[in-house]
Design a protein around this motif. Structure first.
Motif, PDB file in Angstrom:
ATOM      1  N   GLN A  73     142.286 -11.693  28.505  1.00  0.00           N
ATOM      2  CA  GLN A  73     141.230 -11.346  29.465  1.00  0.00           C
ATOM      3  C   GLN A  73     140.372 -12.576  29.775  1.00  0.00           C
ATOM      4  O   GLN A  73     140.017 -12.808  30.934  1.00  0.00           O
ATOM      5  CB  GLN A  73     140.354 -10.213  28.930  1.00  0.00           C
ATOM      6  N   LYS A  74     140.044 -13.362  28.755  1.00  0.00           N
ATOM      7  CA  LYS A  74     139.265 -14.586  28.983  1.00  0.00           C
ATOM      8  C   LYS A  74     140.023 -15.539  29.907  1.00  0.00           C
ATOM      9  O   LYS A  74     139.423 -16.163  30.784  1.00  0.00           O
ATOM     10  CB  LYS A  74     138.942 -15.279  27.662  1.00  0.00           C
ATOM     11  N   SER A  76     142.217 -14.620  32.177  1.00  0.00           N
ATOM     12  CA  SER A  76     142.234 -14.023  33.522  1.00  0.00           C
ATOM     13  C   SER A  76     140.891 -14.128  34.235  1.00  0.00           C
ATOM     14  O   SER A  76     140.835 -14.095  35.459  1.00  0.00           O
ATOM     15  CB  SER A  76     142.673 -12.566  33.457  1.00  0.00           C
ATOM     16  N   GLU A  77     139.825 -14.270  33.474  1.00  0.00           N
ATOM     17  CA  GLU A  77     138.487 -14.370  34.062  1.00  0.00           C
ATOM     18  C   GLU A  77     138.040 -15.807  34.296  1.00  0.00           C
ATOM     19  O   GLU A  77     136.943 -16.044  34.802  1.00  0.00           O
ATOM     20  CB  GLU A  77     137.477 -13.645  33.167  1.00  0.00           C
ATOM     21  N   SER A  78     138.866 -16.766  33.958  1.00  0.00           N
ATOM     22  CA  SER A  78     138.529 -18.177  34.156  1.00  0.00           C
ATOM     23  C   SER A  78     138.414 -18.477  35.640  1.00  0.00           C
ATOM     24  O   SER A  78     139.256 -18.065  36.431  1.00  0.00           O
ATOM     25  CB  SER A  78     139.604 -19.078  33.539  1.00  0.00           C
ATOM     26  N   THR A  79     137.372 -19.210  35.999  1.00  0.00           N
ATOM     27  CA  THR A  79     137.158 -19.530  37.420  1.00  0.00           C
ATOM     28  C   THR A  79     137.274 -21.020  37.711  1.00  0.00           C
ATOM     29  O   THR A  79     137.294 -21.423  38.871  1.00  0.00           O
ATOM     30  CB  THR A  79     135.773 -19.036  37.885  1.00  0.00           C
ATOM     31  N   SER A  87     140.061 -21.522  27.610  1.00  0.00           N
ATOM     32  CA  SER A  87     140.469 -20.165  27.234  1.00  0.00           C
ATOM     33  C   SER A  87     141.907 -20.106  26.723  1.00  0.00           C
ATOM     34  O   SER A  87     142.262 -19.189  25.988  1.00  0.00           O
ATOM     35  CB  SER A  87     140.281 -19.192  28.407  1.00  0.00           C
ATOM     36  N   ARG A 110     146.397 -19.818  36.847  1.00  0.00           N
ATOM     37  CA  ARG A 110     145.900 -18.726  35.999  1.00  0.00           C
ATOM     38  C   ARG A 110     146.657 -17.414  36.205  1.00  0.00           C
ATOM     39  O   ARG A 110     147.141 -16.818  35.249  1.00  0.00           O
ATOM     40  CB  ARG A 110     144.414 -18.519  36.266  1.00  0.00           C
TER      41      ARG A 110
END
Length: 155
Positions: A73-74, A76-79, A87, A110
Motif C-alpha cells: 500500500q505504501k 501504491s501511494e507513492s507520489t 517504500s 509504480r
C-alpha cells in the motif's frame, strides 16, 4: 529450532495430500446433485476459476498477510520517485523472490510494480494448489464455459 506457524504447515499438508483437488471435486459433485453453490470464494478467486488467472486483476484487499499488504500500500501511494524508492527498500528481498525487482526510473513505474506484486502474491505464488482445485472442479463437467453463470456461482 525453527517452528513454522500452523497455517503454513496445513498449507503444505494440504498440497502433499492433494486436498485442493479433493475439495474441488467435492464441490463439483455437490453441485451436480443440487447442492448449494460455493459462496465462500472471493471475487478474485472466482474470476480466476472462471476466466483464468491471466485475466484476473487482484487488488490490495486480496492480500491476507497484513504486513505485506501495508508495505505494498505504501508503494501504491507513492507520489514521487524518492517516496517510491523509499517504500520499496523494505521489500527488496521480497521483490527479488517475486521476480519483480527492477530499477525504478520514474513514479510511473509504480503502478506496474504494484500490479506485478499483486499477481505474484495473490495468484502465482499459489498457482499449483489453485490449478489442482480447478482440476477438481472439472469433475463431471461442472467447470466449463457453459456451466458458469455471472452471479458468482457454479450451476
Amino acid at each position: 529450532m525453527l517452528t513454522l506457524p500452523k497455517f503454513y504447515l496445513s498449507f503444505f499438508s494440504a498440497v502433499r495430500e492433494d486436498r485442493y483437488f479433493v475439495t474441488g471435486r467435492a464441490i463439483a459433485v455437490s453441485l451436480v446433485h443440487g447442492g448449494p453453490s460455493p459462496n465462500f470464494l472471493s471475487q478474485t478467486l472466482f474470476d480466476c476459476i472462471v476466466q483464468g488467472p491471466e485475466k484476473s486483476r487482484p487488488n490490495l484487499g486480496d492480500i491476507a498477510d497484513s504486513e505485506i499488504r501495508e508495505k505494498i500500500q505504501k508503494v501504491s501511494e507513492s507520489t514521487t520517485l524518492e517516496e517510491l524508492t523509499q517504500s520499496t527498500e523494505p521489500l527488496q528481498d521480497y521483490l527479488a523472490n517475486a521476480g519483480c525487482l527492477k530499477p525504478l526510473k520514474s513514479v510511473d513505474d509504480r503502478d506496474r510494480l504494484v500490479e506485478d506484486v499483486l499477481m505474484f502474491q495473490v495468484i502465482n505464488r499459489v498457482r499449483g494448489p489453485f490449478e489442482r482445485f480447478r482440476d477438481g472442479l472439472k469433475t463431471l463437467g461442472v467447470l466449463g464455459p457453459s456451466r458458469i453463470i455471472p452471479n458468482r456461482s457454479v450451476q
